[in-house]
Design a protein around this motif. Structure first.
Motif, PDB file in Angstrom:
ATOM      1  N   UNK A 121       0.828  -1.203   0.000  1.00  0.00           N
ATOM      2  CA  UNK A 121       0.000   0.000   0.000  1.00  0.00           C
ATOM      3  C   UNK A 121       0.865   1.257   0.000  1.00  0.00           C
ATOM      4  N   UNK A 122       1.965   1.226   0.773  1.00  0.00           N
ATOM      5  CA  UNK A 122       2.878   2.368   0.826  1.00  0.00           C
ATOM      6  C   UNK A 122       3.511   2.624  -0.534  1.00  0.00           C
ATOM      7  N   UNK A 123       3.986   1.582  -1.199  1.00  0.00           N
ATOM      8  CA  UNK A 123       4.620   1.771  -2.507  1.00  0.00           C
ATOM      9  C   UNK A 123       3.636   2.339  -3.519  1.00  0.00           C
ATOM     10  N   UNK A 133      -5.167   3.313  -1.706  1.00  0.00           N
ATOM     11  CA  UNK A 133      -4.121   2.726  -0.870  1.00  0.00           C
ATOM     12  C   UNK A 133      -3.790   3.631   0.308  1.00  0.00           C
ATOM     13  N   UNK A 134      -3.831   4.942   0.077  1.00  0.00           N
ATOM     14  CA  UNK A 134      -3.540   5.905   1.147  1.00  0.00           C
ATOM     15  C   UNK A 134      -4.585   5.812   2.247  1.00  0.00           C
ATOM     16  N   UNK A 169      -6.658  12.192   4.283  1.00  0.00           N
ATOM     17  CA  UNK A 169      -5.309  11.619   4.241  1.00  0.00           C
ATOM     18  C   UNK A 169      -4.662  11.692   2.869  1.00  0.00           C
ATOM     19  N   UNK A 170      -5.439  12.036   1.834  1.00  0.00           N
ATOM     20  CA  UNK A 170      -4.977  11.894   0.456  1.00  0.00           C
ATOM     21  C   UNK A 170      -4.607  13.193  -0.244  1.00  0.00           C
ATOM     22  N   UNK A 171      -5.334  14.269   0.076  1.00  0.00           N
ATOM     23  CA  UNK A 171      -5.184  15.512  -0.671  1.00  0.00           C
ATOM     24  C   UNK A 171      -6.278  15.719  -1.697  1.00  0.00           C
ATOM     25  N   UNK A 172      -7.168  14.728  -1.825  1.00  0.00           N
ATOM     26  CA  UNK A 172      -8.325  14.898  -2.701  1.00  0.00           C
ATOM     27  C   UNK A 172      -9.250  15.979  -2.147  1.00  0.00           C
ATOM     28  N   UNK A 173     -10.062  16.555  -3.025  1.00  0.00           N
ATOM     29  CA  UNK A 173     -11.152  17.376  -2.532  1.00  0.00           C
ATOM     30  C   UNK A 173     -12.131  16.447  -1.836  1.00  0.00           C
ATOM     31  N   UNK A 174     -12.645  16.855  -0.696  1.00  0.00           N
ATOM     32  CA  UNK A 174     -13.585  15.994   0.030  1.00  0.00           C
ATOM     33  C   UNK A 174     -14.790  15.584  -0.825  1.00  0.00           C
ATOM     34  N   UNK A 175     -15.150  16.435  -1.794  1.00  0.00           N
ATOM     35  CA  UNK A 175     -16.286  16.099  -2.648  1.00  0.00           C
ATOM     36  C   UNK A 175     -16.001  14.873  -3.519  1.00  0.00           C
ATOM     37  N   UNK A 176     -14.704  14.560  -3.751  1.00  0.00           N
ATOM     38  CA  UNK A 176     -14.353  13.376  -4.535  1.00  0.00           C
ATOM     39  C   UNK A 176     -14.616  12.082  -3.774  1.00  0.00           C
ATOM     40  N   UNK A 177     -14.877  12.192  -2.470  1.00  0.00           N
ATOM     41  CA  UNK A 177     -15.064  10.997  -1.645  1.00  0.00           C
ATOM     42  C   UNK A 177     -16.526  10.580  -1.576  1.00  0.00           C
ATOM     43  N   UNK A 178     -17.341  11.142  -2.450  1.00  0.00           N
ATOM     44  CA  UNK A 178     -18.720  10.684  -2.667  1.00  0.00           C
ATOM     45  C   UNK A 178     -19.537  10.651  -1.373  1.00  0.00           C
ATOM     46  N   UNK A 179     -19.426  11.726  -0.610  1.00  0.00           N
ATOM     47  CA  UNK A 179     -20.205  11.841   0.615  1.00  0.00           C
ATOM     48  C   UNK A 179     -19.637  11.085   1.791  1.00  0.00           C
ATOM     49  N   UNK A 180     -18.509  10.402   1.604  1.00  0.00           N
ATOM     50  CA  UNK A 180     -17.904   9.626   2.687  1.00  0.00           C
ATOM     51  C   UNK A 180     -16.609  10.272   3.182  1.00  0.00           C
ATOM     52  N   UNK A 181     -16.588  11.601   3.122  1.00  0.00           N
ATOM     53  CA  UNK A 181     -15.412  12.320   3.615  1.00  0.00           C
ATOM     54  C   UNK A 181     -15.313  12.162   5.134  1.00  0.00           C
ATOM     55  N   UNK A 182     -14.123  12.359   5.687  1.00  0.00           N
ATOM     56  CA  UNK A 182     -13.931  12.132   7.125  1.00  0.00           C
ATOM     57  C   UNK A 182     -14.914  12.926   7.981  1.00  0.00           C
ATOM     58  N   UNK A 183     -15.412  12.278   9.001  1.00  0.00           N
ATOM     59  CA  UNK A 183     -16.354  12.905   9.926  1.00  0.00           C
ATOM     60  C   UNK A 183     -15.721  14.137  10.562  1.00  0.00           C
ATOM     61  N   UNK A 184     -16.509  15.210  10.645  1.00  0.00           N
ATOM     62  CA  UNK A 184     -16.016  16.450  11.230  1.00  0.00           C
ATOM     63  C   UNK A 184     -15.428  17.407  10.219  1.00  0.00           C
TER      64      UNK A 184
END
Length: 446
Positions: A121-123, A133-134, A169-184
């Motif tokens: 996952x790290x590689x 993986x992140x 943890x990734x640097x994505x826009x939270x909107x790219x996480x399809x509503x499952x962005x980190x709580x808070x």
């Protein structure tokens, strides 16, 4: 208002403007030596944090996948603390799978319920910037990405970073996480950090976990049975399109919000530098790889052509005007002092003679009168020596309060004099004072 009064006010305002202009630091008056085409940029010598060039370095901007350097730091720390291991397997959740197969994002596909080692996952994260993986690594360390985000912000504070905010943890826009962005965190929130703090994070991960470069320097690598190879997004690595001698890391980042970003590092001999560009553009004003790697090349060329580490103060240097200290209550009345080690600083070509030594005593040991009390050990520190560079453009250091210095120590030990010697010195001093008074009186008669 009378005409003369208006003229007087205008003259005063002009004078004030001129005074404030001349009080600006040298950097503000100097022309930008590189004109880096990016919203922010910084160039840093890696061992000292000396800034060789900077532009908007304290402005918080989008960092995109450069975020993953913080994830990497926490992962290496967890391995070091034996909370996880390289061979430990992590089972892929449905959420991680969904992210990993999103073809809009940088990814390697991860199968639901399948186990992958932390090393795998790290590689994928370090080489191919794989977002699924992140998140899997974040879950393996903290149990959830939400808990991991708190760890990221806490670690940033602990490392002394400024102008930062982590929301995933990734640097994505939270909107790219399809509503499952980190709580808070908010659905449209972004990870942001300043160029200075990004460079400081890069410094710390290479200092604390230098093995990171073993992976970030890999141009291409297979991932299980994935068709084709993971190609490193750092195209300045050997064999890739924008290869540059000595480049071996660290992390790219690209989103619509952040633009094209890159934290790079390169080494020639013992001289290593770190570069950061944020929302870099090419000569046509376009966000492109040619922009971020081309602007990085300008900074690397500038660093390697113009700067080097120099010994400004040698070991055992006797400071002019401070070659010794007076000793009270000692068998000897003075003790010589010298620098314990040589002092090395980053110097721009031709400016070797622009440094002046500056000695600061340890006020807990040395009195205002420049005296130190016996007994004194050999090599006992009595102060520090720094150097001041006059009338030169100076960007300072990544750590704003940092100043390169070397210890100043005693050359020999001085034992405390016994009571009889101290008494005789006191008696001698008493009669010396009397004799001095008599002499002055006699002089007055004539």
């Amino acid at each position: 208002m009378k005409k003369s009064s208006k003229m007087y006010i205008a003259i005063c305002l002009s004078v004030l403007m001129l005074v404030s202009l001349f009080q600006l630091p040298n950097r503000a008056l100097a022309a930008d030596p590189l004109n880096i085409n990016a919203d922010a940029a910084i160039l840093v010598e890696a061992s000292t944090g000396k800034i060789l060039y900077a532009k908007n370095e304290d402005t918080a901007l989008g960092i995109a996948s450069m975020t993953k350097m913080m994830t990497e730091y926490l992962m290496f720390e967890a391995i070091h603390d034996k909370k996880i291991s390289w061979d430990q397997e992590h089972t892929i959740s449905e959420f991680v799978h969904d992210v990993s197969v999103d073809t809009r994002l940088s990814n390697v596909p991860l199968e639901v319920g399948q186990n992958y080692t932390i090393r795998e996952l790290y590689e994928a994260m370090a080489i191919f910037s794989a977002n699924g993986a992140t998140i899997a690594i974040a879950e393996a360390i903290a149990g959830s990405e939400s808990a991991f985000v708190k760890m990221m912000n806490d670690k940033a504070k602990e490392l002394g970073l400024d102008n930062y905010h982590f929301v995933n943890s990734t640097g994505l826009n939270n909107s790219d996480l399809q509503g499952k962005h980190p709580e808070g965190t908010g659905a449209d929130e972004e990870n942001v950090m300043s160029a200075r703090s990004t460079a400081k994070l890069a410094m710390r991960i290479m200092e604390d976990f230098p093995e990171v470069l073993e992976t970030t320097s890999v141009p291409k690598k297979d991932f299980r049975n994935l068709e084709g190879q993971m190609k490193n997004w750092n195209l300045m690595l050997p064999s890739l399109e924008y290869e540059y001698p000595g480049v071996d890391g660290l992390k790219t980042g690209t989103t619509n919000f952040a633009g094209r970003c890159f934290t790079g590092t390169a080494k020639r001999g013992d001289f290593r530098v770190i570069t950061v560009v944020m929302n870099a553009k090419d000569e046509n004003g376009n966000s492109s790889d040619r922009g971020r790697f081309g602007e990085t090349k300008k900074m690397l060329d500038y660093a390697f052509s113009n700067f080097s580490m120099k010994e400004i103060i040698p070991k055992d240097y006797a400071i002019e005007g401070h070659k010794s200290l007076k000793v009270t209550k000692g068998k000897e009345k003075s003790v010589q002092i010298r620098t314990k080690d040589p002092l090395h600083v980053i110097v721009k070509n031709g400016q070797e003679e622009s440094f002046t030594p500056a000695f600061t005593v340890d006020e807990k040991k040395v009195s205002k009168d420049g005296e130190i009390k016996a007994p004194i050990k050999k090599d006992e520190q009595v102060g520090v020596l720094t150097v001041v560079q006059e009338d030169q453009e100076d960007y300072g250091y990544v750590e704003k309060e940092y100043t390169p210095s070397v210890k100043v120590v005693t050359v020999d030990k001085v034992e405390k004099a016994n009571w009889f010697v101290l008494m005789m010195r006191g008696v001698g001093g008493f009669f010396s004072d009397i004799w001095g008074s008599v002499t002055e009186t006699v002089k007055g008669w004539f």
